[in-house]
Each structure stands twice: as C-alpha cells, then as structure tokens.
Scaffold this active site. Sequence first.
Site, PDB file in Angstrom:
ATOM      1  N   MET A  82      42.765  -8.978  83.336  1.00 22.18           N
ATOM      2  CA  MET A  82      41.568  -9.189  84.152  1.00 22.18           C
ATOM      3  C   MET A  82      40.487  -8.130  83.933  1.00 22.18           C
ATOM      4  O   MET A  82      39.510  -8.059  84.676  1.00 22.18           O
ATOM      5  CB  MET A  82      41.897  -9.276  85.653  1.00 22.18           C
ATOM      6  N   CYS A  83      40.653  -7.284  82.943  1.00 22.52           N
ATOM      7  CA  CYS A  83      39.638  -6.271  82.622  1.00 22.52           C
ATOM      8  C   CYS A  83      38.602  -6.914  81.701  1.00 22.52           C
ATOM      9  O   CYS A  83      38.958  -7.555  80.709  1.00 22.52           O
ATOM     10  CB  CYS A  83      40.317  -5.084  81.941  1.00 22.52           C
ATOM     11  N   ASP A 133      53.612  11.834  70.576  1.00 22.00           N
ATOM     12  CA  ASP A 133      54.171  11.276  69.342  1.00 22.00           C
ATOM     13  C   ASP A 133      54.080  12.271  68.191  1.00 22.00           C
ATOM     14  O   ASP A 133      55.026  12.412  67.406  1.00 22.00           O
ATOM     15  CB  ASP A 133      53.451   9.983  68.969  1.00 22.00           C
TER      16      ASP A 133
END
EC number: 4.6.1.17
Length: 165
Positions: A82-83, A133
């Site tokens: 919904m963005c 990472d």
Amino acid sequence: MTGADDAGDDLTHTDEEGNVQMVDVGSKPDATRRAVAAGEIRLDPSTVEAVRNNEIGKGDVLATARVGAVQAVKHTWETIPMCHQIPITNVDTEFDVREDRVLLEVAVETTGKTGCEMEALSGVTTGLNVVWDMVKAAEKDDDGQYPGTRIENVRVVAKEKRELA
C-alpha cells in the site's frame, strides 16, 4: 490504536468488506516533502576499526551500504504493501563511525501528494543490513553466532512538508 480510527472514521487501508486498499491521494495537492530517518548497528570495536581502515575482506563497507540504502529508497513501494510509488528527487546518506557502532542517517526528498518517511526508514534499515552483511565474518563468534551485533534505534527524526505556491 490512535488516530482516525478512534474517532469512528473509516479505515484508510481497508474497505467495507475488509479488503486492503491503497489510499487514494489523487485529490491532495502536491507539496515538497522531506523525511529523515536514522538508526545504528552495534559492532565489536575491532570490527569498527576494520571498517574505518577499509580492511573488511568484502570491500568498502560504507560505500556498499550507501548504494544499498539508495536502492532501498527507490524500491520502497515494491516492498511495503500500500506504499505509493513516489518521485524521489534526492537521497542523502550520512554515516557516523563511532567506537562500537556505525550510525546511519538517510534523508529523502520528493515532490508529490504523499510523504517519504517509509522511504527514509527503508534506506536506513537496508543500509544497516548491508553493513551487517559486509562485516559478518568479523562479527561471528566461535559458534558462528552474532552475540553483540544488533541494529537498533531506527526512527524518523524529521518530517517536513511545504505546499507548492
């Protein structure tokens, strides 16, 4: 819950049948908008020193994290339901390397009908995930775990909106 729902108003992301829907912002006026988000990753001081001296085996940690943060900003609409897809006009990333952590601040600017807080938050979280990472080999303990590594204090620190003339 707080906000419009408390007043008995309709939910903005759910229709009468309970189906999710994107908010219609078509009638809102365009405005220049800016949001700034920040967060940090806690690391072993020896890892931070290796980051500072560009001695991490995978490469330049902060340069890679900067690219990841910008990419996340540009793709927020694809990962958060919904963005709205918004036109990103600028992204600034700023790292602050401390003794036992790396802080990241991401500022996002747009001109449009809806804000860019989610984009700034996505930039911060992805940028910090990229740091993790890149340094995970240095952060692992003898059991292959990350007992002291953690991402925390992710938040929106500023939000601005200026109506267009």
